[in-house]
Scaffold this motif. Structure first.
Motif, PDB file in Angstrom:
ATOM      1  N   LEU A  70       1.017  -1.000   0.094  1.00  0.00           N
ATOM      2  CA  LEU A  70      -0.022  -0.002  -0.021  1.00  0.00           C
ATOM      3  C   LEU A  70       0.836   1.147   0.103  1.00  0.00           C
ATOM      4  O   LEU A  70       0.641   2.220  -0.924  1.00  0.00           O
ATOM      5  CB  LEU A  70      -0.968   0.079   1.023  1.00  0.00           C
ATOM      6  N   ASP A  71       1.988   1.253   0.740  1.00  0.00           N
ATOM      7  CA  ASP A  71       2.864   2.426   0.936  1.00  0.00           C
ATOM      8  C   ASP A  71       3.322   2.600  -0.362  1.00  0.00           C
ATOM      9  O   ASP A  71       3.642   3.642  -0.975  1.00  0.00           O
ATOM     10  CB  ASP A  71       4.158   2.160   1.984  1.00  0.00           C
ATOM     11  N   ALA A  99       7.764 -10.331   1.072  1.00  0.00           N
ATOM     12  CA  ALA A  99       6.652 -11.273   1.194  1.00  0.00           C
ATOM     13  C   ALA A  99       5.504 -10.476   0.649  1.00  0.00           C
ATOM     14  O   ALA A  99       4.302 -11.171   0.237  1.00  0.00           O
ATOM     15  CB  ALA A  99       6.479 -11.884   2.230  1.00  0.00           C
ATOM     16  N   GLU A 100       5.636  -9.168   0.573  1.00  0.00           N
ATOM     17  CA  GLU A 100       4.264  -8.451   0.150  1.00  0.00           C
ATOM     18  C   GLU A 100       3.985  -7.984  -1.277  1.00  0.00           C
ATOM     19  O   GLU A 100       3.353  -7.637  -1.748  1.00  0.00           O
ATOM     20  CB  GLU A 100       4.430  -6.966   0.840  1.00  0.00           C
ATOM     21  N   LEU A 105      -0.664  -3.586  -5.883  1.00  0.00           N
ATOM     22  CA  LEU A 105      -2.261  -3.119  -6.451  1.00  0.00           C
ATOM     23  C   LEU A 105      -2.266  -2.810  -7.804  1.00  0.00           C
ATOM     24  O   LEU A 105      -1.038  -2.672  -8.244  1.00  0.00           O
ATOM     25  CB  LEU A 105      -2.559  -2.011  -5.577  1.00  0.00           C
ATOM     26  N   GLU A 106      -3.158  -2.978  -8.707  1.00  0.00           N
ATOM     27  CA  GLU A 106      -3.256  -2.902 -10.056  1.00  0.00           C
ATOM     28  C   GLU A 106      -3.027  -1.528 -10.100  1.00  0.00           C
ATOM     29  O   GLU A 106      -2.326  -0.914 -11.177  1.00  0.00           O
ATOM     30  CB  GLU A 106      -4.679  -3.071 -10.418  1.00  0.00           C
ATOM     31  N   SER A 107      -3.271  -0.375  -9.438  1.00  0.00           N
ATOM     32  CA  SER A 107      -3.093   0.975  -9.479  1.00  0.00           C
ATOM     33  C   SER A 107      -1.544   1.348  -9.489  1.00  0.00           C
ATOM     34  O   SER A 107      -1.143   2.254 -10.162  1.00  0.00           O
ATOM     35  CB  SER A 107      -3.842   1.771  -8.339  1.00  0.00           C
ATOM     36  N   GLN A 365      -4.859  -0.684   7.449  1.00  0.00           N
ATOM     37  CA  GLN A 365      -3.471  -0.601   7.892  1.00  0.00           C
ATOM     38  C   GLN A 365      -3.290   0.268   9.240  1.00  0.00           C
ATOM     39  O   GLN A 365      -2.536  -0.292   9.950  1.00  0.00           O
ATOM     40  CB  GLN A 365      -2.527  -0.234   6.711  1.00  0.00           C
ATOM     41  N   THR A 366      -4.095   1.357   9.069  1.00  0.00           N
ATOM     42  CA  THR A 366      -3.853   2.282  10.434  1.00  0.00           C
ATOM     43  C   THR A 366      -4.468   1.434  11.616  1.00  0.00           C
ATOM     44  O   THR A 366      -3.964   1.779  12.775  1.00  0.00           O
ATOM     45  CB  THR A 366      -4.648   3.368  10.073  1.00  0.00           C
TER      46      THR A 366
END
Length: 439
Positions: A70-71, A99-100, A105-107, A365-366
């Motif tokens: 996400l980051d 591992a992430e 993400l597609e974006s 995530q937060t």
């Protein structure tokens, strides 16, 4: 007066030539620039200071070895200056090694490719796309179309054929515009291909020292005829053949012939020539016969006979009055007229969906980080309370503390004794005497 007229015609021809070369197949609306700029100008992305954000992520990877998909997505979509493209590449590489990487993400793919195209870093982008093992970046239909259109318009057919071969490797032929642009790019590269002359052998070869390396085993040579293809000319032929066989019509059959010829699949080439020869409604383009003749002069003797037979059969098929390139341009225009509006709507929906997904994942995530932080605080508080309890009840539990200390000292002494015994055994070791064999 005549000179003036000639100059005016010359300038007009030059203007028309430049105009034709610069004309794009895709319209400006296809890129959905307004919708894209709105998506990357969300309040979340506008709050990001990319320099501080990158330093934080880099320190996090260095200290904990952890990076969030996400980051990386937030960083990729927040880029508005080409100076941050190197940092983006670095983050993609770090994410790929973690591992992430499965949560990418597609974006992230779309934003990265758009930025490299926007900032005219096409060669660098193609190098990244050709290295999915390290970067994990893949084209979608929309970015593939935008990139192919830009390369074809600039007459960079070699790079366009490279992008088309990447589309072929993904084996996704659902978008008619993508398929048509790939066919055009490969065709233009193949007809303009010039085989490089072999370098002359050097008479005096430099002596090189042989270096022998011991290895456990040798792998048997393996060639999968897909991902292992390194020759762009052959890859372009395979791309043209595979995409063209999705539809059965005269144009695609002709493109298949070129594809199988370039891909060096003579059995399929001969079979298709027989089908076209037997089908009375078939039409052959003169450019196909010219390519067959061109290759007939360069191939090995065993293939030359089959190519001559193909030329002989196709010479009896009705010739097209329209050039193959014009038919390909018509194919592209028809595909654009057919699905362009649908693609535009799909892109706009995707932008909104990606923004919603990003906000949802950020909230998750937060919450997860807050939960982990609270758990850590609770554990630290328990440790402090335990230490305070030991201080308060020290004299009441003095006997039990003494027993614990004695047990720890006993374990330490046993461990030291074992180490001393092992050391003495090693020091007193006498290797066996090796006698020569008796004759």
């Amino acid at each position: 007066m005549l000179k003036v007229i000639r100059k005016s015609y010359f300038r007009r021809d030059m203007f028309l030539t430049v105009f034709i070369q610069k004309k794009n197949f895709l319209t400006n609306e296809y890129q959905c620039t307004d919708a894209w700029n709105k998506q990357i100008s969300s309040p979340l992305l506008n709050r990001i200071n990319l320099t501080d954000f990158y330093n934080t992520l880099d320190q996090q990877v260095s200290s904990k070895g952890v990076i969030s998909a996400l980051d990386v997505d937030i960083f990729a979509n927040a880029v508005k200056d080409p100076v941050y493209l190197e940092e983006l590449k670095d983050l993609l590489l770090k994410l790929r090694l973690s591992a992430e990487t499965g949560n990418m993400l597609e974006s992230t793919h779309h934003a990265t490719i758009r930025h490299f195209i926007e900032f005219e870093r096409i060669e660098e982008l193609i190098a990244i796309l050709k290295d999915p093992l390290n970067f994990g970046l893949f084209l979608d239909d929309y970015t593939a179309n935008i990139l192919l259109d830009k390369l074809i318009t600039s007459s960079k057919y070699e790079q366009a054929a490279t992008v088309a071969s990447l589309v072929m490797l993904q084996e996704e032929y659902n978008n008619d515009i993508t398929c048509a642009l790939c066919q055009y790019a490969c065709y233009k590269y193949i007809i303009g291909y010039i085989k490089s002359e072999p370098t002359e052998a050097i008479n005096e070869k430099k002596k090189t020292e042989e270096i022998k390396i011991r290895i456990k085993y040798l792998r048997n040579p393996y060639f999968d005829d897909h991902f292992d293809i390194k020759d762009l000319y052959i890859a372009s032929g395979k791309t043209l053949a595979w995409i063209s066989q999705q539809n059965n019509n005269n144009l695609n059959n002709n493109l298949q012939l070129i594809g199988w010829l370039t891909y060096r699949k003579n059995d399929k080439l001969v079979a298709l020539c027989n089908n076209l020869f037997e089908n009375k409604s078939s039409i052959i383009y003169p450019e196909v016969i010219e390519l067959l003749k061109r290759d007939c002069n360069t191939v090995e003797e065993q293939f030359k006979i089959s190519l001559e037979n193909c030329i002989s059969m196709l010479s009896n098929v009705k010739l097209s009055e329209v050039s193959l390139e014009e038919s390909l341009k018509t194919l592209i225009e028809n595909a654009i007229n057919k699905i362009q509006n649908q693609d535009i709507l799909e892109q706009q929906k995707s932008f909104k969906l990606w923004e919603e997904i990003r906000e949802e994942k950020l909230e998750e995530q937060t919450k997860r980080l807050d939960r982990a932080r609270r758990l850590q605080l609770i554990q630290e508080k328990e440790a402090e309370m335990k230490e305070s309890e030991q201080k308060l009840w020290f004299f009441e539990n003095e006997d039990s503390f003494d027993l614990e200390i004695e047990e720890k000292e006993k374990l330490t002494e046993e461990s030291a004794a074992r180490n001393e015994t092992t050391k003495n055994t090693d020091d007193n070791y006498i290797p066996p005497e090796i006698l020569p064999k008796r004759k």
